[in-house]
Design an enzyme around this catalytic site. Structure first.
Site, PDB file in Angstrom:
ATOM      1  N   CYS A   2       0.842  -1.202   0.000  1.00  0.00           N
ATOM      2  CA  CYS A   2       0.000   0.000   0.000  1.00  0.00           C
ATOM      3  C   CYS A   2       0.872   1.246   0.000  1.00  0.00           C
ATOM      4  O   CYS A   2       2.052   1.217   0.323  1.00  0.00           O
ATOM      5  CB  CYS A   2      -0.858   0.009   1.262  1.00  0.00           C
ATOM      6  N   ARG A  27       4.201   0.330  -6.647  1.00  0.00           N
ATOM      7  CA  ARG A  27       4.241  -0.650  -5.553  1.00  0.00           C
ATOM      8  C   ARG A  27       3.178  -1.727  -5.704  1.00  0.00           C
ATOM      9  O   ARG A  27       3.186  -2.714  -4.990  1.00  0.00           O
ATOM     10  CB  ARG A  27       4.076   0.072  -4.218  1.00  0.00           C
ATOM     11  N   TRP A  77      -3.236  -2.413  -1.348  1.00  0.00           N
ATOM     12  CA  TRP A  77      -3.007  -3.782  -1.855  1.00  0.00           C
ATOM     13  C   TRP A  77      -3.685  -4.678  -0.833  1.00  0.00           C
ATOM     14  O   TRP A  77      -3.237  -4.764   0.311  1.00  0.00           O
ATOM     15  CB  TRP A  77      -1.508  -4.047  -1.955  1.00  0.00           C
ATOM     16  N   ASN A 103      -1.100   1.494   6.340  1.00  0.00           N
ATOM     17  CA  ASN A 103      -0.286   0.404   5.772  1.00  0.00           C
ATOM     18  C   ASN A 103       0.066  -0.514   6.923  1.00  0.00           C
ATOM     19  O   ASN A 103       0.382  -0.043   8.015  1.00  0.00           O
ATOM     20  CB  ASN A 103       1.025   0.947   5.166  1.00  0.00           C
ATOM     21  N   GLY A 104       0.040  -1.833   6.681  1.00  0.00           N
ATOM     22  CA  GLY A 104       0.415  -2.786   7.740  1.00  0.00           C
ATOM     23  C   GLY A 104      -0.770  -3.655   8.106  1.00  0.00           C
ATOM     24  O   GLY A 104      -1.775  -3.697   7.393  1.00  0.00           O
ATOM     25  N   GLU A 486      16.526 -18.099  -9.979  1.00  0.00           N
ATOM     26  CA  GLU A 486      16.125 -16.727 -10.320  1.00  0.00           C
ATOM     27  C   GLU A 486      15.468 -16.685 -11.688  1.00  0.00           C
ATOM     28  O   GLU A 486      14.461 -16.013 -11.898  1.00  0.00           O
ATOM     29  CB  GLU A 486      17.343 -15.789 -10.271  1.00  0.00           C
ATOM     30  N   LYS A 490      11.666 -15.252 -12.442  1.00  0.00           N
ATOM     31  CA  LYS A 490      11.388 -14.187 -13.414  1.00  0.00           C
ATOM     32  C   LYS A 490      10.295 -14.628 -14.375  1.00  0.00           C
ATOM     33  O   LYS A 490       9.349 -13.900 -14.643  1.00  0.00           O
ATOM     34  CB  LYS A 490      12.655 -13.826 -14.197  1.00  0.00           C
ATOM     35  N   GLU A 493       6.743 -15.057 -12.606  1.00  0.00           N
ATOM     36  CA  GLU A 493       6.059 -13.904 -11.983  1.00  0.00           C
ATOM     37  C   GLU A 493       5.610 -12.870 -13.014  1.00  0.00           C
ATOM     38  O   GLU A 493       4.722 -12.071 -12.723  1.00  0.00           O
ATOM     39  CB  GLU A 493       6.904 -13.265 -10.902  1.00  0.00           C
ATOM     40  N   HIS A 509      15.763 -37.118  -9.328  1.00  0.00           N
ATOM     41  CA  HIS A 509      15.174 -37.663  -8.088  1.00  0.00           C
ATOM     42  C   HIS A 509      13.683 -37.376  -8.034  1.00  0.00           C
ATOM     43  O   HIS A 509      13.148 -37.035  -6.985  1.00  0.00           O
ATOM     44  CB  HIS A 509      15.899 -37.059  -6.873  1.00  0.00           C
ATOM     45  N   LYS A 608       5.533  -4.626  -5.037  1.00  0.00           N
ATOM     46  CA  LYS A 608       6.980  -4.393  -5.154  1.00  0.00           C
ATOM     47  C   LYS A 608       7.688  -4.718  -3.856  1.00  0.00           C
ATOM     48  O   LYS A 608       8.811  -5.180  -3.862  1.00  0.00           O
ATOM     49  CB  LYS A 608       7.255  -2.937  -5.536  1.00  0.00           C
TER      50      LYS A 608
HETATM   51  C1  AGP Z   1      11.436 -10.654  -7.297  1.00  0.00           C
HETATM   52  O1  AGP Z   1      11.297 -10.399  -8.690  1.00  0.00           O
HETATM   53  C2  AGP Z   1      10.140 -10.416  -6.544  1.00  0.00           C
HETATM   54  N1  AGP Z   1       9.604  -9.152  -6.813  1.00  0.00           N
HETATM   55  C3  AGP Z   1      10.273 -10.754  -5.067  1.00  0.00           C
HETATM   56  O2  AGP Z   1      10.668 -12.104  -4.984  1.00  0.00           O
HETATM   57  C4  AGP Z   1      11.285  -9.906  -4.263  1.00  0.00           C
HETATM   58  O3  AGP Z   1      12.605 -10.211  -4.648  1.00  0.00           O
HETATM   59  C5  AGP Z   1      11.113 -10.264  -2.776  1.00  0.00           C
HETATM   60  O4  AGP Z   1       9.806  -9.889  -2.390  1.00  0.00           O
HETATM   61  C6  AGP Z   1      12.131  -9.578  -1.872  1.00  0.00           C
HETATM   62  O5  AGP Z   1      11.995  -8.189  -1.958  1.00  0.00           O
HETATM   63  P1  AGP Z   1      13.150  -7.265  -1.289  1.00  0.00           P
HETATM   64  O6  AGP Z   1      14.422  -7.547  -2.028  1.00  0.00           O
HETATM   65  O7  AGP Z   1      12.668  -5.860  -1.470  1.00  0.00           O
HETATM   66  O8  AGP Z   1      13.248  -7.663   0.145  1.00  0.00           O
END
Ligand code: AGP
Length: 613
Positions: A2, A27, A77, A103-104, A486, A490, A493, A509, A608
């Site tokens: 948020c 965000r 959010w 927020n929170g 990674e 990518k 997501e 396995h 984000k």
């Molecule tokens: C990565 O593409 C994602 N957006 C997510 O996994 C992100 O890396 C994770 O939430 C950690 O965020 P941070 O590095 O801001 O702590």
């Protein structure tokens, strides 16, 4: 996550609130709203969807134009309650005179709500935030001022909050408070801003105050008072606003993500700048604030993070062990914080977080501090909570990362972790010549990334072979293992194509049962130790009819015959080999998502920064 934007001052309020909320859009959110005080009442507008829908709502309601004074806004959010107008913020008191944006998570909201309902309160939303509005209203009805009403209400809640509160009966002030969710004050010439992120007011404020957990700020047009939950006045020192945190632009690219992929050579150059000492074969990381003697006393390292940052941590752990010979392990932050980990005084905890606000990583940092570890942070956002609470660490200097899918942060995190490994190694057995070799390898990174980016057209063509798949595997071993994890993250997501990252040796396995001609495999096969074994794994996949897309090192004469497609990346030392491979994977994921017509910068369900558990 948020976003909060508030203002009190001598300018028309709504345009400033909308400008702030637009700068927080990156965000991720699903609804938004604003409230202003006007002639003894509140004017409120809320809508589902993007800010444009809120602007339409404001125009339809009328009565907001030209109003100056105090106002608050929010992009939500959803955590508690569906994304809809009823649950959008601001949330109001029963009499409609107090508005709250939050927020929170109020963890005891259910019990508080039940107690209020037993006293006859009627709730209009499913949110935890509305409980705050009702608690503040009760205190106001009991005759307390708005600041005191907020203080009393916050003493009843447990959980995390960043809030801004206004009351139609007190239009000359705004109350802001934080505990576990970032909140900042922007000091401008024509008024004061409140926001969850400095980018919301970067053009309007010259100074910024980062509120601390437990702070409650009463903001008037000409005065600012900050006190703690114990009602003790405190002073917070303003810092200069970093103009680089300004409104992010796409720079001619179709998406922020593509812009950020292409600015990685510059981002890494900024990360490295002034931090490598070729003659001494070491690194200089002043932010660690540690003497060589203290560095030399670190006997084991725990890296903790989430998501992409967690995968960077795996590469970092390998480098720490390879160059500094320090036992190092990586722990997913949520696991670390809850499993009562073994932490000794000679343990260094490295918290890795682009945003510096990820709730689980922040909690892991606090847990390690409680256990007496030396806590270091690797963050991108200056002044972020994890960076401030760690008190020492290394900033990425990568510039704002707007795309929800992390790209340049990963590369810069791996770069910083390698510089830390170099520095630690040189307080131990790593020789000057060996250190100088590492310095050269790190200095070559911007050019390495630049040369990899030149493969984009080839990668775009290969993306066409992947775009129609439903499932895919990414495999790798050694430093290619975090690269595989990674790359899979990518792809899934931003393209919503199910992809799993697996250790190349682990496939047989069990998961190999899933391989078939419609299940492509991306093999991270840079020419580093373990390469021969990975070639064998590629053959295992081909034998099960899976098409194989290999990401390999230029000049690798064996891979061509084994893979259906090959993306060649420049050769480099194994400890930095995830970087060019991941750049290729970023481009592959981007072009697959683009071919599938997905939004890319703000993928569905994602934010984000995940500031809730
Ligand atoms: C990565 O593409 C994602 N957006 C997510 O996994 C992100 O890396 C994770 O939430 C950690 O965020 P941070 O590095 O801001 O702590």
């Amino acid at each position: 996550m948020c976003g909060i934007a508030g203002f009190i001052g001598e300018r028309e309020t709504v345009p400033l609130l909308l400008q702030g909320l637009k700068r927080l859009e990156y965000r991720g959110y699903d609804s938004s709203g604003i409230a202003i005080a006007d002639d003894g009442a509140l004017r409120v507008a809320k809508s589902v969807g993007k800010i444009a829908a809120l602007e339409d709502k404001l125009a339809a309601l009328g009565g907001f134009a030209g109003k100056t004074g105090v106002g608050i806004g929010h992009t939500r959010w959803a955590t508690h309650g569906e994304p809809n107008e009823r649950n959008a913020h601001p949330q109001l008191s029963p009499d409609g005179l107090v508005a709250v944006v939050h927020n929170g998570i109020i963890e005891n909201h259910a019990s508080l709500r039940a107690a209020l309902e037993a006293k006859g309160h009627v709730f209009k939303s499913d949110t935890d935030t509305e409980v705050l509005a009702h608690l503040i209203a009760e205190e106001r009805d009991a005759g307390f001022s708005l600041p005191d009403a907020v203080l009393h209400a916050l003493r009843l809640v447990s959980g995390t909050y960043g809030i801004a509160v206004i009351d139609a009966r007190e239009p000359s002030l705004l109350v802001a408070a934080r505990k576990g969710s970032p909140l900042l004050l922007g000091l401008g010439t024509y008024g004061t801003f409140v926001a969850s992120d400095v980018s919301a007011f970067v053009s309007g404020a010259r100074k910024v105050i980062y509120l601390e957990d437990g702070d409650i700020a009463t903001v008037r047009r000409d005065r600012l008072d900050i006190r703690t939950l114990d009602d003790v006045r405190v002073a917070r020192t303003p810092a200069a606003v970093d103009p680089a945190a300004g409104a992010p632009e796409k720079g001619g690219y179709e998406h922020f993500m593509l812009k950020e992929i292409h600015e990685q050579p510059e981002a890494i150059a900024n990360t490295i700048r002034g931090r490598l000492l070729p003659l001494d074969g070491t690194a200089k990381l002043a932010g660690l604030q540690l003497e060589a003697r203290e560095l030399a006393s670190i006997e084991n390292i725990v890296l903790t993070a989430c998501g992409t940052s967690y995968y960077a941590g795996i590469a970092g752990a390998y480098a720490f062990e390879q160059f500094a010979l320090i036992p190092s392990r990586v722990e997913q932050a949520a696991e670390f914080r809850y499993r009562n980990p073994i932490v000794r005084p000679d343990t260094a905890l490295v918290a890795i977080s682009q945003s510096g606000e990820t709730a689980d990583t922040l909690a892991a940092t606090r847990e390690a501090k409680r256990k007496g570890a030396l806590v270091l942070s690797v963050c991108n956002v200056v002044g972020s909570t994890i960076a401030r609470e760690a008190g020492r660490g290394v900033y990425l200097h990568a510039g704002p990362e707007i795309g929800v899918a992390s790209t340049k942060a990963f590369l810069c995190q791996v770069t910083v972790l390698n510089m830390m490994a170099l520095l630690l190694g040189r307080t131990r057995q790593l020789s000057n010549p060996e250190g100088t070799e590492m310095v050269k390898a790190i200095e070559s990174l911007p050019e390495l990334v630049r040369r990899t980016l030149e493969k984009e057209d080839e990668i775009r063509r290969i993306a066409e072979r992947l775009a129609g798949a439903k499932d895919a595997f990414y495999i790798g071993r050694g430093y290619m293992y975090p690269a595989a994890l990674e790359g899979a993250l990518k792809l899934k997501e931003i393209s919503y194509l199910h992809a799993e990252g697996y250790h190349a040796a682990e496939l047989k396995h069990g998961p190999i049962a899933l391989l078939a001609e419609d299940v492509p495999v991306v093999a991270c096969a840079a020419k580093i130790p373990g390469h021969e074994k990975t070639l064998g794994n590629i053959q295992e996949c081909r034998a099960r009819k899976s098409p194989v897309i290999a990401i390999a090192t230029e000049g690798d004469g064996d891979i061509e015959a084994l893979a259906d497609e090959v993306v060649y990346v420049p050769p480099c030392a194994e400890n930095i080999s995830p970087i060019p491979v991941v750049v290729a994977e970023q481009l592959l994921a981007y072009h697959v998502a683009r071919l599938r017509g997905e939004p890319i910068d703000q993928p569905r369900n994602l934010a984000k920064s995940v500031t809730v558990e």
